[in-house]
Design a protein around this motif. Structure first.
Motif, PDB file in Angstrom:
ATOM      1  N   ASP A  39       2.575 -15.206   1.789  1.00 51.73           N
ATOM      2  CA  ASP A  39       1.119 -15.328   1.897  1.00 51.73           C
ATOM      3  C   ASP A  39       0.515 -14.119   2.599  1.00 51.73           C
ATOM      4  OD1 ASP A  39       1.292 -17.715   0.615  1.00 51.73           O
ATOM      5  OD2 ASP A  39       1.130 -18.948   2.427  1.00 51.73           O
ATOM      6  N   THR A  40       1.145 -13.689   3.687  1.00 52.58           N
ATOM      7  CA  THR A  40       0.653 -12.511   4.396  1.00 52.58           C
ATOM      8  C   THR A  40       0.752 -11.267   3.518  1.00 52.58           C
ATOM      9  OG1 THR A  40       1.405 -13.516   6.462  1.00 52.58           O
ATOM     10  CG2 THR A  40       0.863 -11.181   6.527  1.00 52.58           C
ATOM     11  N   TYR A  41       1.808 -11.173   2.729  1.00 53.92           N
ATOM     12  CA  TYR A  41       1.944 -10.053   1.787  1.00 53.92           C
ATOM     13  C   TYR A  41       0.783 -10.043   0.802  1.00 53.92           C
ATOM     14  CZ  TYR A  41       3.784  -7.269  -2.090  1.00 53.92           C
ATOM     15  OH  TYR A  41       3.928  -6.334  -3.093  1.00 53.92           O
ATOM     16  N   ILE A  42       0.436 -11.204   0.267  1.00 50.09           N
ATOM     17  CA  ILE A  42      -0.656 -11.298  -0.712  1.00 50.09           C
ATOM     18  C   ILE A  42      -1.975 -10.863  -0.087  1.00 50.09           C
ATOM     19  CG2 ILE A  42      -1.996 -12.927  -2.095  1.00 50.09           C
ATOM     20  CD1 ILE A  42       0.611 -14.516  -2.459  1.00 50.09           C
ATOM     21  N   HIS A  43      -2.222 -11.290   1.133  1.00 46.99           N
ATOM     22  CA  HIS A  43      -3.475 -10.915   1.799  1.00 46.99           C
ATOM     23  C   HIS A  43      -3.517  -9.419   2.085  1.00 46.99           C
ATOM     24  CE1 HIS A  43      -5.341 -14.828   2.347  1.00 46.99           C
ATOM     25  NE2 HIS A  43      -4.174 -15.322   2.702  1.00 46.99           N
ATOM     26  N   ARG A  44      -2.404  -8.842   2.498  1.00 49.19           N
ATOM     27  CA  ARG A  44      -2.381  -7.410   2.805  1.00 49.19           C
ATOM     28  C   ARG A  44      -2.674  -6.559   1.572  1.00 49.19           C
ATOM     29  NH1 ARG A  44       2.893  -6.296   6.711  1.00 49.19           N
ATOM     30  NH2 ARG A  44       2.052  -7.161   8.650  1.00 49.19           N
ATOM     31  N   VAL A  45      -1.938  -6.811   0.495  1.00 53.55           N
ATOM     32  CA  VAL A  45      -2.127  -5.989  -0.706  1.00 53.55           C
ATOM     33  C   VAL A  45      -3.485  -6.243  -1.343  1.00 53.55           C
ATOM     34  CG1 VAL A  45       0.345  -5.899  -1.139  1.00 53.55           C
ATOM     35  CG2 VAL A  45      -1.019  -7.704  -2.217  1.00 53.55           C
ATOM     36  N   GLY A  46      -4.136  -7.341  -0.979  1.00 52.18           N
ATOM     37  CA  GLY A  46      -5.450  -7.646  -1.529  1.00 52.18           C
ATOM     38  C   GLY A  46      -6.559  -6.753  -1.038  1.00 52.18           C
ATOM     39  N   ARG A  47      -6.275  -5.838  -0.070  1.00 52.35           N
ATOM     40  CA  ARG A  47      -7.306  -4.892   0.360  1.00 52.35           C
ATOM     41  C   ARG A  47      -7.540  -3.823  -0.699  1.00 52.35           C
ATOM     42  NH1 ARG A  47      -9.326  -8.119   1.753  1.00 52.35           N
ATOM     43  NH2 ARG A  47      -7.542  -9.479   1.473  1.00 52.35           N
ATOM     44  N   SER A  48      -6.635  -3.721  -1.670  1.00 58.78           N
ATOM     45  CA  SER A  48      -6.791  -2.775  -2.763  1.00 58.78           C
ATOM     46  C   SER A  48      -6.926  -3.544  -4.074  1.00 58.78           C
ATOM     47  CB  SER A  48      -5.583  -1.830  -2.823  1.00 58.78           C
ATOM     48  OG  SER A  48      -5.729  -0.885  -3.856  1.00 58.78           O
ATOM     49  N   ALA A  49      -7.376  -2.857  -5.120  1.00 56.52           N
ATOM     50  CA  ALA A  49      -7.543  -3.451  -6.461  1.00 56.52           C
ATOM     51  C   ALA A  49      -8.468  -4.666  -6.410  1.00 56.52           C
ATOM     52  CB  ALA A  49      -6.187  -3.835  -7.044  1.00 56.52           C
ATOM     53  N   ARG A  50      -9.634  -4.503  -5.821  1.00 57.62           N
ATOM     54  CA  ARG A  50     -10.598  -5.589  -5.694  1.00 57.62           C
ATOM     55  C   ARG A  50     -11.637  -5.510  -6.819  1.00 57.62           C
ATOM     56  NH1 ARG A  50     -10.229  -8.166  -0.927  1.00 57.62           N
ATOM     57  NH2 ARG A  50     -12.369  -8.930  -0.977  1.00 57.62           N
ATOM     58  N   TYR A  51     -12.056  -6.666  -7.291  1.00 52.20           N
ATOM     59  CA  TYR A  51     -13.081  -6.791  -8.334  1.00 52.20           C
ATOM     60  C   TYR A  51     -12.700  -6.011  -9.605  1.00 52.20           C
ATOM     61  CZ  TYR A  51     -15.738  -8.452  -4.354  1.00 52.20           C
ATOM     62  OH  TYR A  51     -16.142  -9.133  -3.236  1.00 52.20           O
ATOM     63  N   GLY A  52     -11.426  -6.096  -9.996  1.00 51.65           N
ATOM     64  CA  GLY A  52     -10.981  -5.480 -11.234  1.00 51.65           C
ATOM     65  C   GLY A  52     -10.649  -4.015 -11.148  1.00 51.65           C
ATOM     66  N   LYS A  53     -10.787  -3.388  -9.981  1.00 50.73           N
ATOM     67  CA  LYS A  53     -10.458  -1.970  -9.848  1.00 50.73           C
ATOM     68  C   LYS A  53      -8.949  -1.788  -9.678  1.00 50.73           C
ATOM     69  CE  LYS A  53     -14.888  -0.811  -7.719  1.00 50.73           C
ATOM     70  NZ  LYS A  53     -15.565  -0.222  -6.545  1.00 50.73           N
ATOM     71  N   LYS A  54      -8.477  -0.576  -9.889  1.00 51.87           N
ATOM     72  CA  LYS A  54      -7.058  -0.284  -9.788  1.00 51.87           C
ATOM     73  C   LYS A  54      -6.680   0.026  -8.343  1.00 51.87           C
ATOM     74  CE  LYS A  54      -6.479   1.481 -14.499  1.00 51.87           C
ATOM     75  NZ  LYS A  54      -6.025   2.617 -15.334  1.00 51.87           N
ATOM     76  N   GLY A  55      -5.429  -0.253  -8.011  1.00 43.96           N
ATOM     77  CA  GLY A  55      -4.922   0.027  -6.680  1.00 43.96           C
ATOM     78  C   GLY A  55      -3.407   0.018  -6.667  1.00 43.96           C
ATOM     79  N   LYS A  56      -2.836   0.507  -5.555  1.00 46.89           N
ATOM     80  CA  LYS A  56      -1.386   0.577  -5.417  1.00 46.89           C
ATOM     81  C   LYS A  56      -0.977   0.046  -4.048  1.00 46.89           C
ATOM     82  CE  LYS A  56      -1.051   4.695  -8.346  1.00 46.89           C
ATOM     83  NZ  LYS A  56      -0.593   6.111  -8.430  1.00 46.89           N
ATOM     84  N   SER A  57       0.244  -0.504  -4.002  1.00 43.91           N
ATOM     85  CA  SER A  57       0.781  -1.003  -2.739  1.00 43.91           C
ATOM     86  C   SER A  57       2.242  -0.607  -2.630  1.00 43.91           C
ATOM     87  CB  SER A  57       0.647  -2.524  -2.649  1.00 43.91           C
ATOM     88  OG  SER A  57       1.519  -3.162  -3.562  1.00 43.91           O
ATOM     89  N   LEU A  58       2.695  -0.415  -1.400  1.00 36.48           N
ATOM     90  CA  LEU A  58       4.078  -0.025  -1.118  1.00 36.48           C
ATOM     91  C   LEU A  58       4.532  -0.752   0.134  1.00 36.48           C
ATOM     92  CD1 LEU A  58       6.579   1.806  -1.610  1.00 36.48           C
ATOM     93  CD2 LEU A  58       5.476   3.499  -0.125  1.00 36.48           C
ATOM     94  N   ILE A  59       5.703  -1.390   0.066  1.00 41.50           N
ATOM     95  CA  ILE A  59       6.275  -2.076   1.209  1.00 41.50           C
ATOM     96  C   ILE A  59       7.633  -1.476   1.507  1.00 41.50           C
ATOM     97  CG2 ILE A  59       7.173  -3.921  -0.285  1.00 41.50           C
ATOM     98  CD1 ILE A  59       6.930  -5.792   2.130  1.00 41.50           C
ATOM     99  N   MET A  60       7.910  -1.221   2.778  1.00 37.45           N
ATOM    100  CA  MET A  60       9.190  -0.667   3.217  1.00 37.45           C
ATOM    101  C   MET A  60      10.051  -1.797   3.746  1.00 37.45           C
ATOM    102  SD  MET A  60       7.995   2.838   5.148  1.00 37.45           S
ATOM    103  CE  MET A  60       6.758   3.921   4.439  1.00 37.45           C
ATOM    104  N   LEU A  61      11.198  -2.028   3.103  1.00 36.53           N
ATOM    105  CA  LEU A  61      12.109  -3.110   3.465  1.00 36.53           C
ATOM    106  C   LEU A  61      13.435  -2.519   3.915  1.00 36.53           C
ATOM    107  CD1 LEU A  61      11.432  -5.544   0.482  1.00 36.53           C
ATOM    108  CD2 LEU A  61      10.516  -5.706   2.800  1.00 36.53           C
ATOM    109  N   THR A  62      13.965  -3.052   5.005  1.00 34.35           N
ATOM    110  CA  THR A  62      15.292  -2.643   5.461  1.00 34.35           C
ATOM    111  C   THR A  62      16.352  -3.321   4.598  1.00 34.35           C
ATOM    112  OG1 THR A  62      15.375  -4.439   7.076  1.00 34.35           O
ATOM    113  CG2 THR A  62      14.410  -2.354   7.801  1.00 34.35           C
ATOM    114  N   PRO A  63      17.594  -2.838   4.591  1.00 34.94           N
ATOM    115  CA  PRO A  63      18.642  -3.478   3.776  1.00 34.94           C
ATOM    116  C   PRO A  63      18.857  -4.949   4.102  1.00 34.94           C
ATOM    117  CG  PRO A  63      19.342  -1.306   4.493  1.00 34.94           C
ATOM    118  CD  PRO A  63      18.053  -1.577   5.190  1.00 34.94           C
ATOM    119  N   THR A  64      18.631  -5.352   5.357  1.00 35.04           N
ATOM    120  CA  THR A  64      18.809  -6.762   5.709  1.00 35.04           C
ATOM    121  C   THR A  64      17.631  -7.632   5.268  1.00 35.04           C
ATOM    122  OG1 THR A  64      17.845  -6.347   7.887  1.00 35.04           O
ATOM    123  CG2 THR A  64      20.251  -6.153   7.688  1.00 35.04           C
TER     124      THR A  64
END
Length: 762
Positions: free
Chosen positions: A375-400
């Motif tokens: 849920d928190t991931y969805i809210h974070r990436v929702g700051r971009s690509a609003r109202y049909g506009k294009k956007g990009k998101s990137l998350i950094m994950l450790t191996p664990t």
């Protein structure tokens, strides 16, 4: 500007009749409206008032979104709504339009009090809701108010009784419900919870329960969020029994044909990176995207502060900003405004801006730290690509974290693409960070706090499959921050951590009040005492803020201060015999003990010390001593003594008055003398200048015949006096001119003798 013509009684009746007919017709349209059969595309197709339509049109809101098309007709009919939709889908208008229409159809006025209450979990989201309401409600007669933390409470208390639509955060709303005299919620029509799942969680549980307890149960309730909670216990707390779910996903079909909760125009990706390399990758990413507008999310405010300060010194080549909950409200508001207007900027932020905030044209959303859930991931990436506009998101994950968290996302139909890091573009900033922290002790302290806050954030996470505390590479992570070693961390129990979470969202005014002692006295709060940065640094000895060198310096200074005491104990080895000491017994009760040990309290029963004066014989007397009745009668009757006293005081006053008049007269004369002396010096200087220039130019003086009489009439009294005095001096010099003897400069002794003889004869 012409005055508005007043309506007559008949005209007002006709106007009221037409308005009642219009509202009745509007109610009929709402009852007959069926969203399934009606193909609604624009706001003008909805059964809403002309004033709201005009405000929407002026604010450039013309076309309906999916959540607005489904929820607004249901809300207009008076049902409770549980709404959920993707981020950036227009949920704010989905509840603001029903609020305005509800109050309009109820013929709400300023005398009816509070009609709608809108609660938001964050200050920034509450400000955004208020701004949208002001735009679309510009043609209505309702009053709206915004109450959030960080603002002047007294200013809000004076005006909150006249508010029809109140928007605010839970803590400040509860404070006004407890303190504001004119805030009456008994007639409330609508309650709105934006980001309802955040408002209903443990952080705001007690606050929200206290707010709902002051509201009437017959109200209409609207709940909106991108990730909605359908817990029966949460809904029962809000008195939601017969409600309509709009836009929410059916749990039975969630695994089959459920749609992803993120917009289709959002390009999502992830990279696998070690914890110790995250800052290197982030700095390299910023250096390669200098013409982009991006938000970088971190897990704590201390991390945001540290990354912002270090990157600001490293100068990646783009404007940097930071935003977190520990900042002052003014700084948070200014940062929001600047970031919204900027085009090429990087904002380091916590989850305080992860929900509902509408930032225009955000190109990238970078999640440096893994969010606590999907849920928190969805809210974070929702700051971009609003109202049909294009956007990009990137998350950094450790191996664990990678495998377990990707499973959580795939369960929500979110499948980010994996990216690889080009080693040629990657740049290590570990040496620069170590150099910065070595030179700046305060920056080193920020790094230590950032390290501790991240480790604790991993420890308190509920999803242990994603966040594995035992496998954290603490030494490597500390080195990546520029620290010489991993600081020692004291992990508290989970009960203490949960308690801290509850206190974090509690009103600050309640936290500032301490518990009362048994006597009912309030413990004084010294938290507002002014302290400098140096004071704070030296107080943090238990958190390894300062190196051993600094601690040794402070210890040696303390010992020197003790050696330089004016009075020291010379004998320390003497023994005290208990039998020789007087027996001291304290009362049993604590109040009596306090009274016995306190000098001030003991004087209250034994009599306060009074001031005395001494006579000529050296005997002490009170300042105000009463005279005996017999002595008073010997001096005569009361009336005669009164008359004598008044006469005596009158003589004293007359003497003092004459002295005051004499002093005032002397001051006036001295002032006049100084003024005349200054005038005399000015006139002499003017005459000397006139005589020196007399051969080369003609000078006209005041009062001489070459000036017109009209000009003389325009002069004030003071210039006239000055002119007369100038002429007087010139006449005196003319009278004494014949007495002057003109001789040549004597050159020999004979010339001097001749000159002396001539002077003696004259």
């Amino acid at each position: 500007m012409a005055r508005k013509q007043r309506l007559t009684t008949s005209q007002r009746k006709d106007h009221r009749k037409k308005e009642n007919e219009y509202i009745e017709d509007l109610n009929n349209k709402i009852e007959n409206y069926d969203p399934k059969t009606a193909k609604t595309t624009f706001f003008k197709d909805l059964p809403i008032s002309n004033a709201t339509l005009k405000g929407l049109s002026e604010a450039a809101f013309l076309k309906l979104t999916d959540i607005q098309r489904e929820s607004i007709p249901v809300s207009l009919k008076g049902y409770d709504v549980l709404g959920s939709a993707k981020t950036g889908s227009g949920k704010t208008l989905a509840f603001l339009i029903p609020v305005l229409e509800k109050l309009y159809r109820e013929r709400w006025t300023e005398f009816d009090g509070l009609g709608a209450l809108i609660i938001s979990p964050t200050r920034e989201l509450a400000m955004q809701i208020y701004e949208v309401l002001i735009k679309i409600g510009s043609h209505t007669s309702f009053s709206a108010g915004l109450v959030i933390g960080g603002k002047d409470v007294k200013f809000e208390l004076e005006r909150i009784s006249r508010i029809n639509i109140l928007i605010g955060t839970p803590g400040r709303i509860l404070q006004h419900l407890d303190q504001a005299v004119g805030l009456n919620t008994s007639n409330l029509q609508m309650l709105v919870l934006d980001e309802a799942d955040r408002c209903l969680d443990m952080g705001f549980k007690k606050t929200l329960d206290a707010i709902v307890g002051n509201l009437p149960p017959s109200r209409q309730t609207l709940l909106f969020s991108a990730t909605q909670s359908q817990s029966l216990a949460d809904l029962a707390r809000l008195s939601l029994t017969d409600y309509k779910s709009v836009g929410t996903m059916d749990k039975a079909n969630e695994k089959s044909d459920a749609e992803a909760a993120t917009p289709a125009t959002l390009e999502q990706s992830y990279i696998e990176v070690e914890l110790a390399d995250k800052l290197d990758v982030l700095f390299s990413f910023i250096k390669t995207h200098l013409k982009a507008k991006m938000i970088v999310f971190l897990s704590s405010s201390k991390q945001v502060h540290f990354v912002y300060e270090t990157f600001r010194k490293l100068q990646p080549g783009i404007s940097l900003m930071h935003l977190h909950g520990r900042q002052k409200q003014k700084a948070r508001t200014e940062t929001l405004d600047k970031f919204s207007r900027a085009q090429q900027v990087c904002l380091f932020a916590t989850d305080v801006v992860a929900r509902g905030i509408d930032f225009p044209s955000v190109d990238w959303v970078i999640q440096l730290d893994c969010p606590e859930d999907a849920d928190t991931y969805i809210h974070r990436v929702g700051r971009s690509a609003r109202y049909g506009k294009k956007g990009k998101s990137l998350i950094m994950l450790t191996p664990t974290e990678k495998d377990a968290f990707l499973k959580r996302l795939s369960a929500r139909k979110i499948l980010p693409n994996q990216l690889t890091i080009k080693q040629s573009k990657k740049k290590s900033i570990k040496p620069q960070l170590q150099s910065l922290l070595f030179k700046d002790p305060e920056l080193k302290y920020l790094g230590q706090k950032a390290f501790i806050s991240y480790i604790r954030s991993i420890y308190v996470q509920k999803d242990k499959d994603v966040f594995k505390f035992d496998e954290l590479p603490t030494e490597e992570f500390a080195t990546s921050l520029g620290l010489p070693g991993a600081p020692k961390i004291k992990i508290r129990g989970m009960s203490t951590i949960n308690r801290a979470k509850e206190l974090k969202n509690a009103p600050r005014q309640l936290l500032s009040l301490k518990k009362a002692n048994e006597d009912g006295d309030i413990v004084k709060d010294n938290s507002k005492q002014v302290r400098t940065k140096i004071d704070k640094m030296f107080e943090r000895k238990n958190q390894t803020v300062l190196s051993e060198h600094y601690l040794n310096v402070t210890k040696s200074q303390a010992n020197e201060d003790e050696d330089e005491d004016f009075i020291t104990v010379k004998r320390k080895d003497h023994e005290l015999v208990e039998d020789e000491l007087p027996a001291l017994t304290l009362p049993s009760s604590r109040r009596a003990q306090k009274k016995a040990l306190s000098k001030k309290a003991s004087l209250s029963t034994k009599g306060n010390a009074s001031k005395v004066v001494f006579d000529d014989d050296g005997e002490a007397h009170p300042v105000y001593e009463l005279e005996g009745e017999e002595e008073f009668q010997k001096k005569g009757s009361a009336e005669s003594q009164k008359h004598d006293f008044l006469n005596k005081e009158a003589e004293v006053m007359a003497t003092v008055d004459s002295k005051d008049k004499q002093v005032a007269k002397e001051k006036r004369q001295e002032k006049k003398r100084k003024r005349l002396e200054a005038m005399r010096r000015e006139m002499e200087a003017a005459l000397e200048e006139d005589e020196s220039d007399e051969e080369t130019r003609n000078v006209a003086y005041l009062g001489e015949p070459n000036l017109s009489e009209d000009m003389e009439d325009d002069f004030e009294d003071e210039p006239r006096k000055k002119a007369k005095s100038v002429n007087y001096i010139r006449d005196q010099r003319k009278e004494t001119a014949h007495d002057i003897i003109e001789v040549e400069e004597p050159e020999t002794l004979e010339d001097l003798e001749s000159l002396t003889a001539r002077l003696i004869q004259n």
